[in-house]
Design a protein around this motif. Structure first.
Motif, PDB file in Angstrom:
ATOM      1  N   TYR A 120      28.223  40.585  39.971  1.00 33.14           N
ATOM      2  CA  TYR A 120      27.911  39.623  41.035  1.00 33.14           C
ATOM      3  C   TYR A 120      29.085  38.680  41.297  1.00 33.14           C
ATOM      4  O   TYR A 120      29.430  38.407  42.456  1.00 33.14           O
ATOM      5  CB  TYR A 120      26.660  38.826  40.658  1.00 33.14           C
ATOM      6  CG  TYR A 120      26.015  38.150  41.848  1.00 33.14           C
ATOM      7  CD1 TYR A 120      25.238  38.872  42.740  1.00 33.14           C
ATOM      8  CD2 TYR A 120      26.189  36.786  42.072  1.00 33.14           C
ATOM      9  CE1 TYR A 120      24.648  38.258  43.839  1.00 33.14           C
ATOM     10  CE2 TYR A 120      25.607  36.160  43.163  1.00 33.14           C
ATOM     11  CZ  TYR A 120      24.846  36.906  44.042  1.00 33.14           C
ATOM     12  OH  TYR A 120      24.273  36.284  45.130  1.00 33.14           O
ATOM     13  N   ALA A 121      29.727  38.196  40.240  1.00 34.32           N
ATOM     14  CA  ALA A 121      30.877  37.296  40.428  1.00 34.32           C
ATOM     15  C   ALA A 121      32.036  38.030  41.099  1.00 34.32           C
ATOM     16  O   ALA A 121      32.736  37.456  41.950  1.00 34.32           O
ATOM     17  CB  ALA A 121      31.315  36.720  39.085  1.00 34.32           C
ATOM     18  N   HIS A 122      32.257  39.270  40.744  1.00 37.03           N
ATOM     19  CA  HIS A 122      33.282  40.098  41.378  1.00 37.03           C
ATOM     20  C   HIS A 122      32.992  40.244  42.868  1.00 37.03           C
ATOM     21  O   HIS A 122      33.887  40.098  43.721  1.00 37.03           O
ATOM     22  CB  HIS A 122      33.295  41.459  40.674  1.00 37.03           C
ATOM     23  CG  HIS A 122      34.266  42.452  41.203  1.00 37.03           C
ATOM     24  ND1 HIS A 122      33.880  43.487  42.037  1.00 37.03           N
ATOM     25  CD2 HIS A 122      35.595  42.621  41.006  1.00 37.03           C
ATOM     26  CE1 HIS A 122      34.934  44.231  42.329  1.00 37.03           C
ATOM     27  NE2 HIS A 122      35.985  43.726  41.719  1.00 37.03           N
TER      28      HIS A 122
ATOM     29  N   PRO B 290      37.038  32.334  38.334  1.00 36.54           N
ATOM     30  CA  PRO B 290      36.530  31.123  37.663  1.00 36.54           C
ATOM     31  C   PRO B 290      35.727  30.236  38.602  1.00 36.54           C
ATOM     32  O   PRO B 290      34.719  29.634  38.190  1.00 36.54           O
ATOM     33  CB  PRO B 290      37.813  30.417  37.194  1.00 36.54           C
ATOM     34  CG  PRO B 290      38.859  31.470  37.171  1.00 36.54           C
ATOM     35  CD  PRO B 290      38.515  32.414  38.271  1.00 36.54           C
ATOM     36  N   ARG B 291      36.164  30.151  39.843  1.00 33.61           N
ATOM     37  CA  ARG B 291      35.457  29.312  40.825  1.00 33.61           C
ATOM     38  C   ARG B 291      34.048  29.841  41.077  1.00 33.61           C
ATOM     39  O   ARG B 291      33.074  29.076  41.122  1.00 33.61           O
ATOM     40  CB  ARG B 291      36.284  29.291  42.116  1.00 33.61           C
ATOM     41  CG  ARG B 291      35.826  28.277  43.147  1.00 33.61           C
ATOM     42  CD  ARG B 291      36.784  28.248  44.320  1.00 33.61           C
ATOM     43  NE  ARG B 291      38.135  27.862  43.927  1.00 33.61           N
ATOM     44  CZ  ARG B 291      39.216  28.616  44.040  1.00 33.61           C
ATOM     45  NH1 ARG B 291      39.128  29.847  44.513  1.00 33.61           N
ATOM     46  NH2 ARG B 291      40.398  28.160  43.673  1.00 33.61           N
ATOM     47  N   GLU B 292      33.927  31.149  41.226  1.00 34.90           N
ATOM     48  CA  GLU B 292      32.603  31.730  41.494  1.00 34.90           C
ATOM     49  C   GLU B 292      31.704  31.637  40.271  1.00 34.90           C
ATOM     50  O   GLU B 292      30.505  31.371  40.392  1.00 34.90           O
ATOM     51  CB  GLU B 292      32.740  33.179  41.954  1.00 34.90           C
ATOM     52  CG  GLU B 292      33.432  33.341  43.310  1.00 34.90           C
ATOM     53  CD  GLU B 292      32.753  32.557  44.415  1.00 34.90           C
ATOM     54  OE1 GLU B 292      31.505  32.439  44.392  1.00 34.90           O
ATOM     55  OE2 GLU B 292      33.461  32.043  45.306  1.00 34.90           O
TER      56      GLU B 292
ATOM     57  N   GLY C  28      37.543  44.004  33.475  1.00 37.85           N
ATOM     58  CA  GLY C  28      38.094  42.883  32.726  1.00 37.85           C
ATOM     59  C   GLY C  28      37.170  41.677  32.717  1.00 37.85           C
ATOM     60  O   GLY C  28      37.031  40.998  31.688  1.00 37.85           O
ATOM     61  N   ILE C  29      36.532  41.407  33.841  1.00 35.03           N
ATOM     62  CA  ILE C  29      35.564  40.310  33.899  1.00 35.03           C
ATOM     63  C   ILE C  29      34.425  40.555  32.923  1.00 35.03           C
ATOM     64  O   ILE C  29      34.012  39.665  32.166  1.00 35.03           O
ATOM     65  CB  ILE C  29      35.010  40.133  35.328  1.00 35.03           C
ATOM     66  CG1 ILE C  29      36.125  39.763  36.310  1.00 35.03           C
ATOM     67  CG2 ILE C  29      33.907  39.081  35.351  1.00 35.03           C
ATOM     68  CD1 ILE C  29      35.696  39.833  37.767  1.00 35.03           C
TER      69      ILE C  29
ATOM     70  N   GLY D  91      42.697  48.838  42.159  1.00 33.53           N
ATOM     71  CA  GLY D  91      42.699  47.800  41.140  1.00 33.53           C
ATOM     72  C   GLY D  91      41.438  46.972  41.075  1.00 33.53           C
ATOM     73  O   GLY D  91      41.247  46.210  40.124  1.00 33.53           O
ATOM     74  N   SER D  92      40.546  47.124  42.041  1.00 33.35           N
ATOM     75  CA  SER D  92      39.325  46.326  42.050  1.00 33.35           C
ATOM     76  C   SER D  92      38.447  46.635  40.847  1.00 33.35           C
ATOM     77  O   SER D  92      37.893  45.737  40.213  1.00 33.35           O
ATOM     78  CB  SER D  92      38.558  46.578  43.350  1.00 33.35           C
ATOM     79  OG  SER D  92      37.391  45.807  43.417  1.00 33.35           O
ATOM     80  N   GLY D  93      38.336  47.924  40.501  1.00 39.54           N
ATOM     81  CA  GLY D  93      37.529  48.293  39.344  1.00 39.54           C
ATOM     82  C   GLY D  93      38.113  47.789  38.038  1.00 39.54           C
ATOM     83  O   GLY D  93      37.369  47.428  37.114  1.00 39.54           O
ATOM     84  N   ASP D  94      39.441  47.756  37.938  1.00 40.29           N
ATOM     85  CA  ASP D  94      40.082  47.219  36.742  1.00 40.29           C
ATOM     86  C   ASP D  94      39.753  45.738  36.578  1.00 40.29           C
ATOM     87  O   ASP D  94      39.502  45.251  35.464  1.00 40.29           O
ATOM     88  CB  ASP D  94      41.598  47.399  36.822  1.00 40.29           C
ATOM     89  CG  ASP D  94      41.992  48.849  37.048  1.00 40.29           C
ATOM     90  OD1 ASP D  94      41.425  49.721  36.380  1.00 40.29           O
ATOM     91  OD2 ASP D  94      42.860  49.094  37.902  1.00 40.29           O
ATOM     92  N   THR D  95      39.753  45.037  37.694  1.00 41.10           N
ATOM     93  CA  THR D  95      39.398  43.617  37.664  1.00 41.10           C
ATOM     94  C   THR D  95      37.966  43.422  37.202  1.00 41.10           C
ATOM     95  O   THR D  95      37.675  42.561  36.361  1.00 41.10           O
ATOM     96  CB  THR D  95      39.601  43.001  39.056  1.00 41.10           C
ATOM     97  OG1 THR D  95      40.945  43.209  39.473  1.00 41.10           O
ATOM     98  CG2 THR D  95      39.301  41.512  39.054  1.00 41.10           C
TER      99      THR D  95
END
Length: 299
Positions: A263-265, A291-293, A242-243, A235-239
């Protein structure tokens, strides 16, 4: 040394000198753009959920999700912020190429389209993604996972698309779309990213421990520092995709959206590694960190 012979390293300072389009403090959700996520299947409805939620976490204002009809109610329950559309399925659970007309209609009023998370039935995914490359209006179009099959089925359609396209393959997917072995990709990641970007006239992020991001014009960015082994999880790539779609919806050009997204991921993964451990954190836990990053990087 030519631009294609060197890479620019992504750092917090580098991104601060390349800021995202400013947010209108008085603007409503329309001012931050809208995303249409197309993906999911009976086997993997959660991938569409992760990608869709990530788009909102990246700051997109509005969201639609087009997914397999049989699981659309599940996706709607998991992402109550979205308008969810059920699409016809193939016998294998993939999204039918017949869904192209409905997707194009839905894309008329969006800023970014993400295609691929959680899709199955590679043949159907390839046909659908080629049809969308040919028919989508001038939107930011992020292609991931099974939908990358379009690059093998009809690369000319990708290069000729009116949409501005970003591709986010890992090494095995990159090998398939270029017709080489995965070992060749790993041995020449920089060159392969540039080759794909120029050949397909797209922005390409070759994901991995060191991600290379190439533009069709030959610009090359590299992420060496943000991220860790824990990001290698389901699921990391899906995230990530989406970003990227969410940032593109906000008005970032695709190269910038991919660079900031990668970079944010990675930074979100680093934050979880400190809180939880170097491995074992979940893709869904990345979402709250995004959002925090992004805020830290935007200061």
């Amino acid at each position: 040394m030519s631009r294609s012979d060197r890479s620019e390293e992504l750092t917090a300072g580098f991104l601060r000198r390349w800021p995202l389009p400013p947010i209108d403090p008085k603007g409503g959700k329309e001012s931050r753009g809208s995303v249409l996520v197309v993906g999911g299947s009976p086997q993997m409805p959660g991938a569409a959920v992760l990608a869709a939620t990530a788009a909102l976490r990246a700051g997109a204002g509005k969201l639609q999700v087009a997914t397999a009809r049989s699981v659309s109610h599940l996706v709607a329950a998991q992402v109550p912020e979205a308008l969810v559309i059920g699409l016809p399925e193939t016998s294998e659970g993939g999204l039918s190429p017949k869904a192209a007309s409905e997707i194009v209609r839905r894309a008329e009023n969006v800023s970014a389209v993400l295609l691929g998370p959680g899709m199955v039935d590679t043949k159907a995914a390839g046909k659908l993604s080629v049809a969308l490359c040919e028919r989508l209006p001038e939107v930011a179009f992020v292609i991931d996972a099974e939908a990358l099959e379009c690059c093998s089925v009809d690369p000319a359609a990708v290069g000729a698309s009116r949409a501005r396209i970003a591709l986010t393959p890992h090494a095995k997917e990159m090998a398939h779309l270029l017709g080489v072995e995965p070992e060749e990709v790993e041995e020449a990641r920089r060159e392969m990213a540039l080759r794909a970007a120029k050949g397909l006239r797209a922005t390409v992020a070759l994901k991995g421990a060191q991600t290379f991001i190439a533009s069709a014009e030959g610009r090359l960015l590299q992420n060496k520092t943000a991220g860790n082994a824990g990001l290698g999880t389901s699921g990391s790539g899906d995230t990530l995709s989406g970003i990227v779609a969410g940032l593109a919806a906000r008005g970032a050009d695709l190269l910038q959206a991919v660079a900031w997204g990668v970079y944010a991921h990675g930074r979100a993964g680093d934050a979880l590694a400190r809180k939880i451990g170097p491995v074992g954190y979940l893709a869904r836990e990345l979402l709250a960190e995004v959002p925090r990053e992004l805020a830290k990087l935007s200061r």
